[in-house]
Each structure stands twice: as structure tokens, then as C-alpha cells.
Design a protein around this motif. Structure first.
Motif, PDB file in Angstrom:
ATOM      1  N   ALA A 167      -7.032 -17.116  -8.905  1.00  0.00           N
ATOM      2  CA  ALA A 167      -8.423 -17.393  -8.560  1.00  0.00           C
ATOM      3  C   ALA A 167      -9.031 -18.336  -9.575  1.00  0.00           C
ATOM      4  CB  ALA A 167      -9.214 -16.096  -8.515  1.00  0.00           C
ATOM      5  N   ARG A 168      -8.716 -18.079 -10.834  1.00  0.00           N
ATOM      6  CA  ARG A 168      -9.290 -18.914 -11.861  1.00  0.00           C
ATOM      7  C   ARG A 168      -8.759 -20.328 -11.746  1.00  0.00           C
ATOM      8  NH1 ARG A 168      -7.493 -16.602 -16.531  1.00  0.00           N
ATOM      9  NH2 ARG A 168      -8.938 -14.875 -16.230  1.00  0.00           N
ATOM     10  N   GLY A 169      -7.469 -20.421 -11.496  1.00  0.00           N
ATOM     11  CA  GLY A 169      -6.843 -21.724 -11.336  1.00  0.00           C
ATOM     12  C   GLY A 169      -7.502 -22.497 -10.204  1.00  0.00           C
ATOM     13  N   ALA A 170      -7.763 -21.793  -9.117  1.00  0.00           N
ATOM     14  CA  ALA A 170      -8.361 -22.442  -7.953  1.00  0.00           C
ATOM     15  C   ALA A 170      -9.766 -22.934  -8.248  1.00  0.00           C
ATOM     16  CB  ALA A 170      -8.377 -21.484  -6.774  1.00  0.00           C
ATOM     17  N   SER A 171     -10.481 -22.123  -8.960  1.00  0.00           N
ATOM     18  CA  SER A 171     -11.880 -22.476  -9.209  1.00  0.00           C
ATOM     19  C   SER A 171     -11.993 -23.673 -10.129  1.00  0.00           C
ATOM     20  CB  SER A 171     -12.639 -21.291  -9.801  1.00  0.00           C
ATOM     21  OG  SER A 171     -12.347 -21.188 -11.175  1.00  0.00           O
ATOM     22  N   GLU A 172     -11.071 -23.778 -11.072  1.00  0.00           N
ATOM     23  CA  GLU A 172     -11.165 -24.893 -12.004  1.00  0.00           C
ATOM     24  C   GLU A 172     -10.442 -26.118 -11.474  1.00  0.00           C
ATOM     25  OE1 GLU A 172      -9.884 -23.437 -15.712  1.00  0.00           O
ATOM     26  OE2 GLU A 172     -11.729 -22.268 -16.011  1.00  0.00           O
ATOM     27  N   GLY A 173      -9.639 -25.889 -10.506  1.00  0.00           N
ATOM     28  CA  GLY A 173      -8.912 -26.982  -9.870  1.00  0.00           C
ATOM     29  C   GLY A 173      -8.102 -27.749 -10.903  1.00  0.00           C
ATOM     30  N   GLY A 174      -8.013 -29.047 -10.765  1.00  0.00           N
ATOM     31  CA  GLY A 174      -7.337 -29.847 -11.777  1.00  0.00           C
ATOM     32  C   GLY A 174      -8.356 -30.595 -12.606  1.00  0.00           C
ATOM     33  N   GLY A 175      -9.599 -30.314 -12.384  1.00  0.00           N
ATOM     34  CA  GLY A 175     -10.703 -31.055 -12.992  1.00  0.00           C
ATOM     35  C   GLY A 175     -10.614 -31.057 -14.506  1.00  0.00           C
ATOM     36  N   VAL A 176     -10.418 -29.930 -15.087  1.00  0.00           N
ATOM     37  CA  VAL A 176     -10.307 -29.856 -16.534  1.00  0.00           C
ATOM     38  C   VAL A 176      -8.840 -29.650 -16.845  1.00  0.00           C
ATOM     39  CG1 VAL A 176     -11.413 -28.906 -18.566  1.00  0.00           C
ATOM     40  CG2 VAL A 176     -12.438 -28.585 -16.314  1.00  0.00           C
ATOM     41  N   ALA A 177      -8.241 -30.651 -17.354  1.00  0.00           N
ATOM     42  CA  ALA A 177      -6.802 -30.569 -17.541  1.00  0.00           C
ATOM     43  C   ALA A 177      -6.451 -29.763 -18.781  1.00  0.00           C
ATOM     44  CB  ALA A 177      -6.207 -31.967 -17.658  1.00  0.00           C
ATOM     45  N   THR A 178      -6.938 -30.169 -19.917  1.00  0.00           N
ATOM     46  CA  THR A 178      -6.559 -29.492 -21.159  1.00  0.00           C
ATOM     47  C   THR A 178      -7.788 -28.920 -21.863  1.00  0.00           C
ATOM     48  OG1 THR A 178      -6.634 -31.631 -22.228  1.00  0.00           O
ATOM     49  CG2 THR A 178      -4.458 -30.821 -21.579  1.00  0.00           C
ATOM     50  N   ALA A 179      -8.827 -28.715 -21.098  1.00  0.00           N
ATOM     51  CA  ALA A 179     -10.037 -28.182 -21.744  1.00  0.00           C
ATOM     52  C   ALA A 179      -9.794 -26.780 -22.278  1.00  0.00           C
ATOM     53  CB  ALA A 179     -11.181 -28.152 -20.747  1.00  0.00           C
ATOM     54  N   GLU A 180     -10.574 -26.458 -23.237  1.00  0.00           N
ATOM     55  CA  GLU A 180     -10.482 -25.088 -23.774  1.00  0.00           C
ATOM     56  C   GLU A 180     -10.869 -24.114 -22.696  1.00  0.00           C
ATOM     57  OE1 GLU A 180     -12.188 -23.552 -27.523  1.00  0.00           O
ATOM     58  OE2 GLU A 180     -12.251 -25.698 -28.036  1.00  0.00           O
ATOM     59  N   ARG A 181     -10.080 -23.134 -22.520  1.00  0.00           N
ATOM     60  CA  ARG A 181     -10.374 -22.133 -21.500  1.00  0.00           C
ATOM     61  C   ARG A 181     -10.779 -20.828 -22.181  1.00  0.00           C
ATOM     62  NH1 ARG A 181      -7.721 -21.759 -16.792  1.00  0.00           N
ATOM     63  NH2 ARG A 181      -7.224 -19.682 -17.486  1.00  0.00           N
ATOM     64  N   PRO A 182     -11.693 -20.179 -21.587  1.00  0.00           N
ATOM     65  CA  PRO A 182     -12.004 -18.849 -22.133  1.00  0.00           C
ATOM     66  C   PRO A 182     -10.774 -17.970 -21.997  1.00  0.00           C
ATOM     67  CG  PRO A 182     -13.004 -19.144 -19.984  1.00  0.00           C
ATOM     68  CD  PRO A 182     -12.434 -20.476 -20.356  1.00  0.00           C
ATOM     69  N   ALA A 183     -10.509 -17.222 -23.009  1.00  0.00           N
ATOM     70  CA  ALA A 183      -9.322 -16.382 -22.982  1.00  0.00           C
ATOM     71  C   ALA A 183      -9.462 -15.346 -21.879  1.00  0.00           C
ATOM     72  CB  ALA A 183      -9.151 -15.696 -24.327  1.00  0.00           C
TER      73      ALA A 183
END
Lengths: 259, 260
Positions: free
Chosen positions: A57-73
Motif C-alpha cells: 500500500a505504501r509503495g502504491a501511494s508513493e508511486g515512483g515519484g520519490v525515488a530515493t527520498a527519505e522514507r519514514p521508517a
């Protein structure tokens, strides 16, 4: 609200840090992430398929838009998304679900009923009646005793006539008794001062948490010794000291004592 | 309370009952006795009223509405703390009575006591009650302390209340001792001489301590005035403050200590 215990918070924090370290900058892969988080002991409680679903779900929501952005753990305890640069859209699942699984808590692990039922009774009448009777009895005793026994009133104070013996009030006769054995500074100041100070310190020196008599024989013995020490001194000072504060027997020479 | 007295023929008893009922329904009566008072009309023994009796009384609300069942047992507390407080009240009342007939000067004190004995109604009786009550209070405060120790009731969270209790014991002794001088007879004079001589041996500033206590270099009319003010005003004032904290802490620390 139930407060989350500190050790659980700490554990979650550790798991989060671990998961973040594992990810580094790599692309999210559900299986590996779930396994990594499972290293933290808390994460093991979350079924693998749920973790996989939330990852997806998280992957889908962020799509590919942010490639290497910091992600909340993500980790064991899911946090709200939206640490990203954009205004956080409400996360929707693969099928457009709008709710997310935040955490799974086993019953009994956090809930802790602290208030234990106490057996209580109403103060009125159960306590007040007892107090009232005690006060009445005390009043009756005091009244009858005062009607029968008169308080002493000796002759007018006379500085030129020292009575023999001169005695302090009964509760200080223990100290006066000590005066026969020690220097006045020790008997009149040091010992009573230490006594009062020692009493005040009792709760802080007695580290034994138990209140049951069988667990605190030493404390009880010490205190009994303390009480008996003063009781004996007061009795000797009151009844066994005659003229010149010399030792006498009350049945031989009479009692030199006024209350 | 509102029950009408049943009598054959009715007559007077019925009239009195009716009058009582009218009185209890009046605004004045109901303004004096708050809900839950046993003097209010229609008082019934219900849990709600049992709570009101405590909550709505300025004196009783020193107590919580409910107490632990074991706390009610006389064999646990022996009523010692409560009796100490009660004796303090008795001593205050009798002491105020005595103050009407007493002047704290070396020339008049002893004569005042003498005439209290002989020419004041109940003067001797009240003085006796004051004196014996004072001795009893010293005793009961001490026994209260022993009771608390043997129950281990000074343990957390009640440590500080124990400290206040020791202060109260000391204040009780001081109150008794200052009162000892006031009759200004041979017993008073020489007992106080012995006592203050002992305190004069305080290290370093013994002489100063003695001077402050006596209001001079030797016992005299200044000492009498000083000890009188200490006895009737200052020490009771301090004692009441500590007493308030003591009672308050009993409740804040969770009522009296649990069963052993």
C-alpha cells in the motif's frame, strides 16, 4: 487513555532505527523488509501477510515519484506517512481502502488493570460511631478522675527555698536520670537531640519494604529497646529518686514525685 | 426525626409532632441543615445520605466518605491518634476557660490559681481536667507513635507524615512543659529550673538559648509572660498547622496503613 509503557516505546524505536538502517536507499521490497523488522522482537507479532500488504500500500501511494527520498521508517509500529516533500495525500490501499492497520496489540500485553477493589465501609456510621464512643469514654474518664484527684498546687514559688529533690516534669525525668551519669551537655542536649533526629530518620533508614512483624524483627526489637530504655529511666527518676536525687526505694522512704 | 409520636388520644404528642414537622419544613431549618443531615426532614439511611453526612459537614469531612474496613477496627488503631486530637480540643476549651481567671505575673499568678480553686464555679474541676488531660495527651501521643511504628505505617508513602508526627510529639512536650511553669508554685519553679538549666548546656550558644528561654538570666516574671504566650498562643498555633498537614497527609497517602 492508556499510556504506552516506556519499554514498549523504546523497543519500537529500536525496531524503527533498525529497519531504516536496513533499507538504506534501496527500493522497498516487501518480503525483505518484513523479515528485517521481524528481527525486532515486537514485529514478530504482526502476521507477515499484513506487513506485506501495508508495504504494498505504501509503495502504491508513493508511486515512483520519490525515488530515493527519505522514507519514514515503517517497521513494526506503522507511523502516519507524509514525511515526504509533498502534502501528504490520504493513503489509499490497492483497492481504494481508506483505513490502515496501525498496530496489532495482543490483549493483555498493554492493558493492565491497576485499581484493585478495596473492601470499604461508609465512614458514617461505621467509623464515626466508634470515634464518638471513644471521645465520650475519654471525657467521662477525665471528668471523673478530675473530680476525684486534684492537680497539685504547692506553696508559692520561692527562690530561696530549693525543694529536695527538685524534679523536672515526668516526661523529662529520663533526661534528668541521664544527668546523673553523663555531662549535662550529653544528657540534656546531645542524647535527646539524637533521639528526636533518629526518630525522624526512621522511615529513611529502615529500607525493609515489608510491614509484617515477622519480617522486621530487628526494627521492632530496636524500637522496643528504645521505648523500654526511656520507660525504665522515667520510672527510676520518678519513683526511685529521693533527696539529693539519690536512689531510694519508694516502699522505704516514700515517693518524691508530683505530677 | 420527623416521626410523629403515637399516643393514645393524640393530644399533646400529636401537636408536638406536627409542630416539629412544620419546623423541619421551614426555609430556615433547611438552610441550616444541609442535605444528608440527620436533622433534615425525611432522612433515611441510604448510601447516598451516608455519603452526604460526611461531605456536607465541616467537621466530619476531615474523613473520607468511605474508609477501609480494617481501619474501623478499634484493635488496629486503639483510637490513639483520634484521642490525642480530642484531648487537644479538650485542652483548648478548658484552657480558654482558665485564661479568664489568670494573669501571668509573678505577683498574681499563684493567687489567681488559688482563687480559681476557692471562688470560681467549677474552677478547680476545670483546672484538674486541664492538667490531667495534658498528661494524658503526652501519653497518648507517645503511644500513638509506638502503634504506628509497630505497624510499620511509616513506610512509603507515609515517611514524611511520620516526620511531621515526630514534630508534633516534640510540640506536645513543649506545650506541656511551658504550661508547667504557669501555676508559679514551688513545683513549677524548680521543675522549670532543672529543665532550662539542661538546655543551657547546648553547645556553643547555650547561654543565649537559656537567655531566650528565660527572657533574662534567671526565672522571673518575664519568663512567666514569655512561657504564657508560648503556651496559649504560639505553640498551639504551630501545632494546629502541623496537625492540619498531618491529617491531610493521612488522606493523601491513601488513608491509614493497610492490614498487616
Amino acid at each position: 487513555m492508556t499510556e504506552i509503557p516506556e519499554h514498549l516505546l523504546k523497543r519500537a524505536q529500536e525496531a524503527k532505527a533498525k529497519a531504516a538502517a536496513k533499507k538504506g536507499g534501496g527500493p522497498p521490497s516487501g518480503g525483505a523488509d518484513g523479515g528485517g523488522a521481524a528481527g525486532g522482537d515486537d514485529a514478530g507479532k504482526i502476521p507477515a501477510h499484513l506487513l506485506a500488504r501495508s508495504e504494498a500500500a505504501r509503495g502504491a501511494s508513493e508511486g515512483g515519484g520519490v525515488a530515493t527520498a527519505e522514507r519514514p521508517a515503517g517497521g513494526a509500529v506503522a507511523t502516519m506517512p507524509g514525511a515526504g516533500a509533498q502534502a501528504p495525500p490520504l493513503a489509499t490501499g490497492p483497492e481504494g481502502h481508506t483505513q490502515r492497520l496501525l498496530t496489532v496489540v495482543k490483549a493483555g500485553s498493554i492493558q493492565d488493570v491497576k485499581a484493585k477493589p478495596v473492601d470499604k465501609v461508609h465512614t458514617w456510621p461505621h467509623l464515626l460511631v466508634g470515634e464518638f464512643v471513644a471521645c465520650l469514654a475519654m471525657t467521662a474518664f477525665l471528668l471523673v478522675f478530675s473530680a476525684v484527684v486534684n492537680a497539685p498546687l504547692l506553696s508559692l514559688a520561692n527562690f530561696n527555698l530549693t525543694p529536695n529533690p527538685s524534679k523536672a516534669p515526668w516526661y523529662f525525668l529520663g533526661l534528668q536520670e541521664l544527668l546523673t551519669m553523663f555531662h549535662p551537655m550529653v544528657a540534656g542536649v546531645t542524647i535527646p537531640g539524637m533521639g528526636i533526629f533518629g526518630l525522624m530518620l526512621a522511615p529513611y533508614t529502615d529500607r525493609n519494604p515489608s510491614a509484617r512483624p515477622e519480617d522486621r524483627k530487628f526494627a521492632i526489637a530496636l524500637f522496643t529497646l528504645f521505648v523500654m530504655f526511656w520507660a525504665v529511666l522515667v520510672i527510676i527518676g520518678s519513683f526511685f529518686r529521693g533527696p539529693g536525687f539519690n536512689f531510694t526505694f519508694p516502699w522505704n522512704d516514700g515517693v518524691f514525685f508530683d505530677l | 426525626m420527623a416521626r410523629t409520636v403515637q399516643g393514645h388520644g393524640g393530644g399533646l404528642a400529636e401537636k408536638v409532632g406536627k409542630r416539629l414537622e412544620t419546623m423541619q419544613s421551614s426555609q430556615a431549618w433547611n438552610s441550616i441543615f444541609r442535605p444528608g443531615s440527620i436533622f433534615r426532614k425525611g432522612y433515611t439511611d441510604s448510601p447516598r445520605n451516608r455519603s452526604y453526612v460526611i461531605m456536607n459537614s465541616v467537621l466530619y469531612h476531615l474523613h473520607p466518605v468511605k474508609v477501609k474496613r480494617h481501619a474501623v477496627k478499634v484493635s488496629y488503631t486503639l483510637c490513639l491518634g483520634g484521642l490525642s486530637f480530642f484531648l487537644f480540643i479538650v485542652l483548648t476549651v478548658t484552657g480558654i476557660f482558665l485564661m479568664f481567671f489568670y494573669r501571668p505575673t509573678a505577683a498574681q499568678a499563684w493567687d489567681d490559681i488559688q482563687s480559681l480553686h476557692t471562688s470560681v464555679t467549677f474552677g478547680l474541676l476545670v483546672r484538674n481536667m486541664h492538667r490531667w488531660g495534658a498528661h494524658l495527651m503526652v501519653l497518648s501521643v507517645f503511644l500513638h507513635m509506638a502503634r504506628v511504628f509497630y505497624h510499620g505505617a511509616y513506610k512509603p508513602p507515609r515517611e514524611f507524615n511520620w516526620v511531621i508526627g515526630v514534630i508534633l510529639l516534640t510540640l506536645t512536650l513543649l506545650l506541656s512543659f511551658t504550661g508547667y511553669l504557669l501555676p508559679w508554685d514551688q513545683l513549677a519553679l524548680w521543675a522549670v529550673t532543672v529543665g532550662t538549666n539542661m538546655m543551657g548546656y547546648t553547645p556553643v550558644f547555650g547561654d543565649q538559648v537559656r537567655f531566650v528561654l528565660l527572657g533574662g538570666v534567671e526565672i522571673g516574671t518575664d519568663t512567666l509572660l514569655r512561657w504564657y504566650v508560648l503556651h496559649v498562643l504560639m505553640l498551639p498555633f504551630v501545632l494546629v498547622i502541623f496537625l492540619a498537614v498531618h491529617f491531610w497527609r493521612v488522606r493523601k497517602d491513601g488513608g491509614i496503613s493497610g492490614p498487616l
